[in-house]
Design a protein around this motif. Structure first.
Motif, PDB file in Angstrom:
ATOM      1  N   GLN A 149       6.049  54.421  25.642  1.00 15.55           N
ATOM      2  CA  GLN A 149       4.614  55.153  26.754  1.00 15.55           C
ATOM      3  C   GLN A 149       4.363  54.192  27.442  1.00 15.55           C
ATOM      4  O   GLN A 149       3.304  53.454  26.516  1.00 15.55           O
ATOM      5  N   PHE A 150       3.724  55.099  28.212  1.00 12.62           N
ATOM      6  CA  PHE A 150       2.921  53.863  29.095  1.00 12.62           C
ATOM      7  C   PHE A 150       1.274  54.230  28.735  1.00 12.62           C
ATOM      8  O   PHE A 150       0.734  55.712  28.512  1.00 12.62           O
ATOM      9  N   ALA A 151       0.431  53.396  28.821  1.00 11.41           N
ATOM     10  CA  ALA A 151      -1.118  53.124  28.668  1.00 11.41           C
ATOM     11  C   ALA A 151      -1.483  51.977  29.696  1.00 11.41           C
ATOM     12  O   ALA A 151      -0.951  51.449  29.343  1.00 11.41           O
ATOM     13  N   MET A 152      -2.590  51.908  29.883  1.00  8.99           N
ATOM     14  CA  MET A 152      -3.343  51.015  30.918  1.00  8.99           C
ATOM     15  C   MET A 152      -3.983  49.704  29.490  1.00  8.99           C
ATOM     16  O   MET A 152      -3.193  48.964  30.096  1.00  8.99           O
ATOM     17  N   ALA A 153      -3.918  50.889  27.993  1.00 14.68           N
ATOM     18  CA  ALA A 153      -3.792  48.706  27.009  1.00 14.68           C
ATOM     19  C   ALA A 153      -2.639  48.457  26.486  1.00 14.68           C
ATOM     20  O   ALA A 153      -2.268  47.527  25.962  1.00 14.68           O
ATOM     21  N   THR A 154      -1.404  48.691  26.710  1.00 12.64           N
ATOM     22  CA  THR A 154      -0.208  48.334  27.113  1.00 12.64           C
ATOM     23  C   THR A 154       0.603  48.196  28.019  1.00 12.64           C
ATOM     24  O   THR A 154       0.586  47.077  28.972  1.00 12.64           O
ATOM     25  N   THR A 155       1.493  48.211  28.791  1.00 12.20           N
ATOM     26  CA  THR A 155       2.065  48.515  29.767  1.00 12.20           C
ATOM     27  C   THR A 155       1.880  48.246  30.520  1.00 12.20           C
ATOM     28  O   THR A 155       2.131  47.538  31.474  1.00 12.20           O
ATOM     29  N   GLU A 156       0.591  49.045  31.232  1.00  9.26           N
ATOM     30  CA  GLU A 156      -0.063  48.750  32.226  1.00  9.26           C
ATOM     31  C   GLU A 156      -0.627  47.196  32.530  1.00  9.26           C
ATOM     32  O   GLU A 156      -0.712  46.537  33.297  1.00  9.26           O
ATOM     33  N   THR A 157      -0.992  46.842  31.726  1.00 13.42           N
ATOM     34  CA  THR A 157      -1.452  45.075  31.406  1.00 13.42           C
ATOM     35  C   THR A 157      -0.930  44.581  31.272  1.00 13.42           C
ATOM     36  O   THR A 157      -1.111  43.611  32.291  1.00 13.42           O
ATOM     37  N   ILE A 158       0.322  44.436  31.112  1.00 15.03           N
ATOM     38  CA  ILE A 158       1.579  43.661  30.728  1.00 15.03           C
ATOM     39  C   ILE A 158       2.184  43.443  32.331  1.00 15.03           C
ATOM     40  O   ILE A 158       2.136  42.587  32.868  1.00 15.03           O
ATOM     41  N   LEU A 159       2.217  44.407  33.318  1.00 13.91           N
ATOM     42  CA  LEU A 159       2.455  44.179  34.607  1.00 13.91           C
ATOM     43  C   LEU A 159       1.675  43.567  35.433  1.00 13.91           C
ATOM     44  O   LEU A 159       1.735  43.220  36.405  1.00 13.91           O
ATOM     45  N   VAL A 160       0.170  44.121  35.128  1.00 15.97           N
ATOM     46  CA  VAL A 160      -0.108  43.132  36.258  1.00 15.97           C
ATOM     47  C   VAL A 160      -1.119  42.363  35.567  1.00 15.97           C
ATOM     48  O   VAL A 160      -0.755  41.230  36.966  1.00 15.97           O
ATOM     49  N   LEU A 161      -1.284  41.493  34.543  1.00 14.80           N
ATOM     50  CA  LEU A 161      -1.257  40.533  34.514  1.00 14.80           C
ATOM     51  C   LEU A 161       0.513  39.589  35.105  1.00 14.80           C
ATOM     52  O   LEU A 161      -0.066  38.713  35.562  1.00 14.80           O
ATOM     53  N   ALA A 162       1.436  40.109  34.330  1.00 16.44           N
ATOM     54  CA  ALA A 162       2.806  39.292  35.612  1.00 16.44           C
ATOM     55  C   ALA A 162       2.913  39.631  36.779  1.00 16.44           C
ATOM     56  O   ALA A 162       3.512  38.284  37.341  1.00 16.44           O
ATOM     57  N   GLU A 163       2.246  40.301  37.588  1.00 14.96           N
ATOM     58  CA  GLU A 163       2.337  40.183  39.128  1.00 14.96           C
ATOM     59  C   GLU A 163       1.007  39.152  39.379  1.00 14.96           C
ATOM     60  O   GLU A 163       0.871  38.322  40.028  1.00 14.96           O
ATOM     61  N   GLU A 164       0.288  39.075  38.872  1.00 12.08           N
ATOM     62  CA  GLU A 164      -0.846  38.088  38.984  1.00 12.08           C
ATOM     63  C   GLU A 164      -0.076  36.576  38.090  1.00 12.08           C
ATOM     64  O   GLU A 164      -0.802  35.432  39.664  1.00 12.08           O
TER      65      GLU A 164
END
Length: 342
Positions: free
Chosen positions: A126-141
């Motif tokens: 499942q998507f969640a801010m505290a799981t998938t989103e934080t991974i994708l944001v950090l990976a892009e940074e």
């Protein structure tokens, strides 16, 4: 372009000691997508209160579930990585969002092998801010700062993919085979209610009123609550569970803000008090067994159930490194790679 795969899971302390647990919790809880308070308030809560009281208790919990090989989450993820590597022709690296097995190290490992295009797989259905989103944001940074020529695609939330539901249902069926249960409880990791509303791309659909998750909306693409309820519904239908004999709850709440309900501990208590004697717990927010499944559910949950009169308490393992699960990841990887050459 040479392709590579990066599997990303949550992470773990280096050891079940208060010192290492404190380091890990500090990184985890200071993530603005985990505790989404302004920095000053978040630091006051985490550094001023939580890290002064929680590491010792958390270390004791980790010690109860720690394996000789190390953290169960890490060991299981490494086993999964090896199995996926056996079914695909692309280099497969493993990283964690928190801890020393960093996403930067995982990407560097792939780049060192000549990889130019990465398929990043957050190991969360499942998507969640505290799981998938934080991974994708950090990976892009990290990509922008260290690997500007690297291309990264990612696997979206797969909670309702028919082949995933098939694999999950088969695993559950196997572990429950030959037994009958008064109730089957699907327990998901909890998040604050405000995370659901923050993730609502429509800015109006999510009302947490009991009906919005059942009403079709673009918001469901990023609605953790909807996605959890859908997993329960789809698996329940697949396995033929009877209405009223299975339900959904949410575990691991932190602090005093309202979190998704009903809470797992209170649900276990209520079911026991209502005369349920034989219960099975499934934890489909995780693909790998970890502290929340092995200690919070399998140990604390069982103790609570017995205290209120329950008798048989069964926990269904996560998918972990089951062959059908690693084969499915391999299928998704190959489908992605094939789509890049068309």
């Amino acid at each position: 372009m040479k392709k590579g795969i990066l599997l990303v899971n949550l992470g773990s302390p280096e050891s079940p000691t208060p010192k290492d647990v404190k380091t890990y919790l500090g990184e985890f809880l200071m993530d603005e997508r985990v505790i989404d308070l302004p920095y000053v308030a978040r630091a006051a809560l985490v550094k001023g209160i939580i890290l002064k009281t929680r590491p010792k208790a958390s270390a004791a919990a980790y010690k109860k579930i720690w394996w000789d090989e190390g953290s169960p989450l890490i060991v299981i993820s490494e086993r999964l990585q090896a199995k996926v590597q056996n079914v695909v022709d692309y280099p497969v690296a493993l990283a964690m969002r928190y801890g020393t097995m960093t996403i930067q190290k995982g990407l560097q490992e792939l780049v060192d092998k000549g990889v130019e295009e990465v398929f990043l797989i957050p190991l969360y259905p499942q998507f969640a801010m505290a799981t998938t989103e934080t991974i994708l944001v950090l990976a892009e940074e990290i990509r922008q700062a260290h690997f500007p020529n690297l291309k990264i695609d990612h696997l979206p939330a797969f909670y309702n993919k028919p082949d995933y539901i098939e694999v999950l249902s088969n695993s559950i069926k196997k572990h429950l085979a030959g037994k009958t249960y008064d109730h089957v409880l699907f327990s998901y990791h909890g998040v604050p209610e405000r995370h659901i509303k923050k993730s609502d791309v429509t800015k109006s659909h999510c009302k947490l009123d009991g009906s919005c998750c059942k009403t079709p909306s673009k918001a469901h693409e990023f609605c953790y609550r909807h996605q959890c309820l859908e997993v329960t519904r789809l698996v329940g239908e697949k396995l033929g569970f009877q209405d009223g004999a299975f339900s959904t709850s949410f575990q691991s709440r932190l602090g005093f803000d309202p979190w998704l309900q009903p809470y797992t501990d209170r649900t276990i208590e209520r079911l026991g008090l209502e005369g349920i004697k034989n219960i099975a717990i499934i934890t489909p927010a995780f693909v790998s067994d970890c502290l929340e499944t092995l200690e919070e559910i399998a140990m604390e949950g069982q103790e609570l159930f017995h205290e209120v009169g329950g008798k048989a308490f069964t926990t269904v393992p996560c998918l972990n490194d089951e062959d059908e699960w690693s084969d499915l990841l391999g299928k998704w990887i190959n489908n992605w790679a094939d789509s890049k050459v068309k």
